[in-house]
Design an enzyme around this catalytic site. Sequence first.
Site, PDB file in Angstrom:
ATOM      1  N   GLU A 187     -18.033  11.209   0.853  1.00 18.62           N
ATOM      2  CA  GLU A 187     -17.780  11.116  -0.585  1.00 18.62           C
ATOM      3  C   GLU A 187     -18.684  10.084  -1.246  1.00 18.62           C
ATOM      4  OE1 GLU A 187     -13.102  12.535  -0.409  1.00 18.62           O
ATOM      5  OE2 GLU A 187     -13.590  10.403  -0.540  1.00 18.62           O
ATOM      6  N   GLY A 210       0.836  -1.188   0.000  1.00 22.47           N
ATOM      7  CA  GLY A 210       0.000   0.000   0.000  1.00 22.47           C
ATOM      8  C   GLY A 210       0.872   1.239   0.000  1.00 22.47           C
TER       9      GLY A 210
END
Length: 462
Positions: free
Chosen positions: A175, A19
């Site tokens: 979002e 990541g």
Amino acid sequence: MTPIASTQARPRIVIIGAGFGGLSAAKHLARAPFDVTVVDRHNYHLFQPLLYQVATAGLSPADIASPIRGILRRQKNAHVILAKVSGVDTLRKEVVAEGRRIPFDHLIVATGAEHAYFGHDWSSYAPGLKTIDDATYLRRRILLAFERAESEPDSDERRRLLNFVVVGGGPTGVEMAGAIAELAKRALASDFRSIDPRCARIILVESGPRLLAPFAPSLSEAARRSLEHLGVEVRLGAVVTDCDCTRVLLGQERIETRTIVWAAGVKASPAAEWLAVASDRAGRVQVQADLSVPGHPNIFVIGDAAAASGPAGKPLPGVAPVAKQQGRYVANLLMARAKGKTLPAFAYRDFGAMATIGRSHAVAQVGACKLSGVWAWLLWSLAHIYFLIGSRNRLAVVMNWCWNYVTFQRGTRLITGISGSRIEDVLPAVMTAPAIAAELGHSLGDQLPRTPPVHSGILSTR
């Protein structure tokens, strides 16, 4: 178990997780005198901040992901292994992955976080958003709800299909709610004949007194107003007490819905269990000032898996900038140690936070500067394009955003993974086969419901 062959000429660094944190560490070790091995259960690095746009048909998965081997192809001291890690042998200094043992001299654990349901078994009903599989699953679930509503004769079931509940008022929840609202009220507005997608009900549930708690109260209020302008119902101070495939309970209030999105909490990957060390309530490893594990100066934990403290003694947030800075710091620390030197304790440099609320609306907080509206949205857009990995991904995202902005359309409205109009994804895995067949009115066979993806092991760090 089969050991992985390694050279003894140089110290070996194993990085678990590719990541933001793990990849940052690997790239900063490019010219260091180490042999670097990156282990991840996926073969790609995922840009998680834009994952919600995949879930709402704004972007394709390939637009926000890049193969790990491609990213590190020019790094001669880097080796990539595709495997799921199940443990760490700290005495033998080996990582256990799918029956193999990978030796290390230094270990960097950057395994990220996974969904947390606070002790409830709700994963079958309220999927979260952490991986590409999660995003494509949610995209299928959202789009299928509209498709089924188009042909559903029962008004109550049709209303249930057009209700969408997002749990959690952090950046992901805000979002996601805004993106679903834009999808329903703009992109799909004229695509159906029997239903009006603009009548879809999007409900954002937050247990706290305001949205976006880490932001200034004025920005939280601006975000709430923007969401309500899009038609999102914002429920503050509301706690989910139960949910299943047909409804969400907020105390005594019952909201009928077939689609629930979970954005209310995360827990760390099982790194603390692997290392047999202390962790906090969220499962994060309690690390020292240099991000090493107490009693193991050669083992470091970074990103969402680490409980590191900031200047005021508060835990650092689980966001990409923290993970990237920690990865860079550990890489520099290991290079300094190789030269017989050391570094001061890790200090996070906060560049601010941003969240977008649909088309041309966002909030941004950079130090004492607070922005909302179109200027914050432009800043948010530029920042996310800049931090994407790969010119191809940057160009693809820019082109998709321009197309979506000009036409109000979403180019990736694809229902994949099924055939026909089955709605198996909104039914719980605990239902029996006969009950499912009766509920759907379909024959059995390959039309039985599948359990939503439940992820464990290595996850990318956000």
